[in-house]
Structure formats: structure tokens, C-alpha cells
Design an enzyme around this catalytic site. Sequence first.
Site, short mmCIF file in Angstrom:
data_model
loop_
_atom_site.label_atom_id
_atom_site.label_comp_id
_atom_site.label_asym_id
_atom_site.label_seq_id
_atom_site.Cartn_x
_atom_site.Cartn_y
_atom_site.Cartn_z
N ASP A 5 0.84 -1.20 0.00
CA ASP A 5 0.00 0.00 0.00
C ASP A 5 0.87 1.24 0.00
O ASP A 5 1.90 1.30 0.67
CB ASP A 5 -0.92 0.01 1.22
N SER A 6 0.46 2.24 -0.79
CA SER A 6 1.14 3.53 -0.87
C SER A 6 2.59 3.35 -1.31
O SER A 6 2.84 2.86 -2.40
CB SER A 6 1.02 4.26 0.47
N ALA A 7 3.56 3.72 -0.45
CA ALA A 7 4.96 3.46 -0.80
C ALA A 7 5.19 1.98 -1.03
O ALA A 7 5.95 1.57 -1.90
CB ALA A 7 5.88 3.98 0.30
#
Length: 314
Positions: free
Chosen positions: A157-159
Site C-alpha cells: 500500500d502507498s509506498a
Amino acid sequence: MPLDPDLVGLLDRANAVAAAPVRTTDPEALREAERRLSASTAPAEPIAVGSVQNGAVPGPAGGVPVRIYWPADEGPVPTVVYFHGGGWITGDLDSHDHVTRRLCRDTGAVVVAVHYRRAPEHPFPASYEDCLAVARHVAEHVKEYGARRDRVAVAGDSAGGNLAAVIAQTFRDEGRPLAAQLLAYPATDFDGEYPSRAENGSGYLLTSGNIADIQHLYAGDDPAVRGSARVSPLRARSLAGLAPAIIGTAEYDPLRDEGLAYARALQDAGVEVFVHAYAGLIHGFLNLFPVSAAADAAVGELFARLKRQLDGVA
């Protein structure tokens, strides 16, 4: 759609406090703030799985901490290597423990969660190198991690979604098979121009100022580095031949449009893609399923889609 009402109170409390500037704040202070936020939204009791084991995998700078979640089912099962979010700066195995426990339970897979080296102490390519080392190790020792050699996936998730996308590209280039890649609100393009960066640039936890600071601390300011496929996977020369992708973005996320752009680029390259922009939700919704019915439904759909790919019935 309006903002999910279950998240209004959370955002009101967050927005009532002046946020510390990422670029100039002690990273340990940022990490402690992330731990407190995660603890405030985690389930009261840990999600039950078969068993959990902490360990380490050999990496380029020593052992890379991992946490391995085993499902209740016995026998050969799929394997998911998971990279946590946190802007390459915050986040750890504990901040995402409820996410990876649910991922294990919902997919019936062994989940190997990776705690990579983080910026600013360890900027790019440290996190990528650690994640790649673990993903390679799991793929090469899959009998120890679920035993289904043809059913290994990456997720994040995200990074961590960025890292999963980059690892999927590296595995393709190395001729290593992947069954799927799950990318939740991934960062895919450091220097592109996207309307959601402005539309959702304040008031929704992740701000446009945060993004600029995070990108600087992780990859610096050299356009050649920021625009490389190892940092901006959307800018890869070719996306053909990549593993099937499950991509979830959020309506009120500044990273929404680059996640959708990556999904379109994958589809244009002939990659099988499930993509959905979840109405009313914000960046970080994977961690928010215990406090938001809409986030709970979104996480349920994404994990169910991954399970179908891992089971070979997508």
C-alpha cells in the site's frame, strides 16, 4: 460521493492539529505519530490466523526483518510478499499487522511482511533492494513459505504499492513468474501532473506538501532518479508481460490519478487489471477497515480479487 461518514471524526481530529513538516521533522517523531494513529484504528483483538513468526531474510545490508503469517489451512498454499506503506519513512510490521493478518485470513495464503530500510537514513535504493532481496528469497525457497511455486504474489500500500509494482517489473525482467500484484493507492509517478494532487492536496491526512517532502527524502531531486522505473514505475519503457494487477485507489486521495494512470497503462500493454476508485475513501484506507464500513468493504473486495488470482479462477 461525500466523504465516508465513518472517517469524518478521524479527519476532524487530525486536521485540528498542525501537522509537522515531513522534511524537517525528526523521522522518529514521524514514526511515533504513525504508530499512535495505527493503534487508534486497529481492531481491539488481533485477527486470528494459523500462526505468526518473526524472522529475518538475508539482505544487501544485513538481515531484513520479516513477519510470516501462516493460514489455518494445512498443505501447499499461495504466498504473498507484502510491503508496508508509510512514505518510505514511517510504517513497520506492527503498524500494518492488522492488514497483513486479514490478508492471510482472507486469501488463505502465507503472508511474508517486509520491514525494509527507511528514508531519510536510508534513501533510494535501500528499500527497493531490501524488498527485492526478500521477494527473491521467498521465490527461491517457496517450499518454506507456502510451497506453491506458481502462486507467489507481491502486494503493498502507498509506498509499499510502489515497491510492489517495481518488484513486479524486476521479476518480469529476470524471468521470475508472479501470479499477481496487489497495489493499494500506489505512488507510480514522482514528477507527473495529476488533478487529484491539487483536488485532494489538503484535509485528507496525506497532503501535497507531504508528498513533495517524502519524494525529496526518498529519491532526492535528480530528475534521472525520480523518473527512473525503479522510482516511478509508470515511466518504465514497457509494461508488457507483467503479472495480473489488482489496483485500488480512493476518491479523496492525492495519489488517486497516478494509480488510475498506472492501471490504464497496464491495460494498454495487455496486462490483466482489476481497478477501482473507492468512493468516499481516503489514502490509507487499508489500515482503516476496523473503523470504516466502506473501507472494510473495499479491503474485502481487493483481497477477494487477489484470492481469485492466487486460486487461478480470476
